[in-house]
Design an enzyme around this catalytic site. Sequence first.
Site, PDB file in Angstrom:
ATOM      1  N   CYS A  13       0.866  -1.174   0.000  1.00 39.45           N
ATOM      2  CA  CYS A  13       0.000   0.000   0.000  1.00 39.45           C
ATOM      3  C   CYS A  13       0.902   1.223   0.000  1.00 39.45           C
ATOM      4  O   CYS A  13       1.567   1.511   1.000  1.00 39.45           O
ATOM      5  CB  CYS A  13      -0.931   0.033   1.204  1.00 39.45           C
ATOM      6  SG  CYS A  13      -1.916   1.563   1.288  1.00 39.45           S
TER       7      CYS A  13
ATOM      8  N   MET B 225      -4.364   5.167  -5.468  1.00 44.24           N
ATOM      9  CA  MET B 225      -3.497   4.321  -4.667  1.00 44.24           C
ATOM     10  C   MET B 225      -2.048   4.753  -4.907  1.00 44.24           C
ATOM     11  O   MET B 225      -1.664   5.039  -6.045  1.00 44.24           O
ATOM     12  CB  MET B 225      -3.660   2.861  -5.064  1.00 44.24           C
ATOM     13  CG  MET B 225      -5.094   2.336  -4.966  1.00 44.24           C
ATOM     14  SD  MET B 225      -6.077   2.712  -6.435  1.00 44.24           S
ATOM     15  CE  MET B 225      -5.532   1.417  -7.531  1.00 44.24           C
TER      16      MET B 225
END
Length: 400
Positions: A104, A314
């Site tokens: 992430c 993201m």
Amino acid sequence: MDYITQLKIPATYMRGGTSKGVFFNLQDLPKQAQAPGKARDDLLLRVIGSPDPYEKQIDGMGGASSSTSKAVILSKSDKAEHDVNYLFGQISIDKPKVDWSGNCGNLTAAVGSFAVTNQLVDNSRIPQNGIAIIRIWQENIQKSIVAHVPIQNGQVVECGHFELDGVTFPSAEIKIEFIQPVDASDILFPTGNLVDQLDIPDVGSISATMINAGIPTIFVNAVDIGYLGTESQENINNDPAALQKFEKIRAYGALKMGLIENLDEANNRLHTPKIVYIGPSTDYQCTSGKQVSKNQIDLCVRALSMGKLHHAMMGTAAVSIASASVIQGTIVNQLITGNLAEKARHSYVVFGHPSGTLKVGAQAAKNLGKWTIEKVTMSRSARVLMEGKVLIPHTWEQKA
């Protein structure tokens, strides 16, 4: 009647970039959850409140979106020239699944801050005032990341004036460097091509650039699938047929990239690859009501995460976007305005997403006909939202 007690686990709830997650020190987890496996997965699922058929995660720490259904486990690094090991789990909302297949990028911004605050970094590496250079080993993808964490009076600075589209309030800026997100031994373009054709039943034959940089990503041109690249979350997420189409493209792309051996396996690999569609720079209104001018950006980008259109971008997908943007011939590079395609391959791209804009820099090189990405840089921010202990019923152990 037997009363069920609750287990209390030290934890920190943090925002990193445009995501939120529950952060743990590895040593604070129950012994059976300190190693990979079912016990760890079951514990994190219960912490976040999954699986939830209502898709609200009311009985857990999750926020009912892919951006807020996340967990991070950190420990002192056993890797030379690194300070902290960072392991990320993307937790499904409605399925009993923790996906460990990728990083992430947004929560990466919070890793350095947590590591400093929780004494995972040697004191000699933390200045009294200035910038702490935190060397992160990303365990999911086995890559190095460097976080530049501001320090004042020996403490992490969290508040500041840096504004990040997709985050309501300003905070201190944290610069992130993804070092060789694709190293020399990796294959940047797994099919060997800058552009491939995907033949997908009920969708058609579409061009795609498939790249392994930051996170495996499939890029398609918005116009090829009937979009502009300026769509809002509601446009896509309230359209079941659209979501089904994107998932089908993602599955066929994953098969082409060699990430899965058959299409059914895509159901168990929800976090990767990402599916991203792009369009030329266009005026549009972002979620907050702010206008984005086509003159501010090089292209428009929309990305899906865990089956839904992301509210911003993201961080790992931003790495892929920047990497593809500086390599001539990719779909991303072909769409960029402002003659970026003619610039030296040590450049940056500014793209529009549903919440605003993002600037990401990339350095690429081509040696003996093979492309490599040397470094990708971006600025994010992070803040501790709550610290203390998270509680879960002891019944999680019966499942484990």
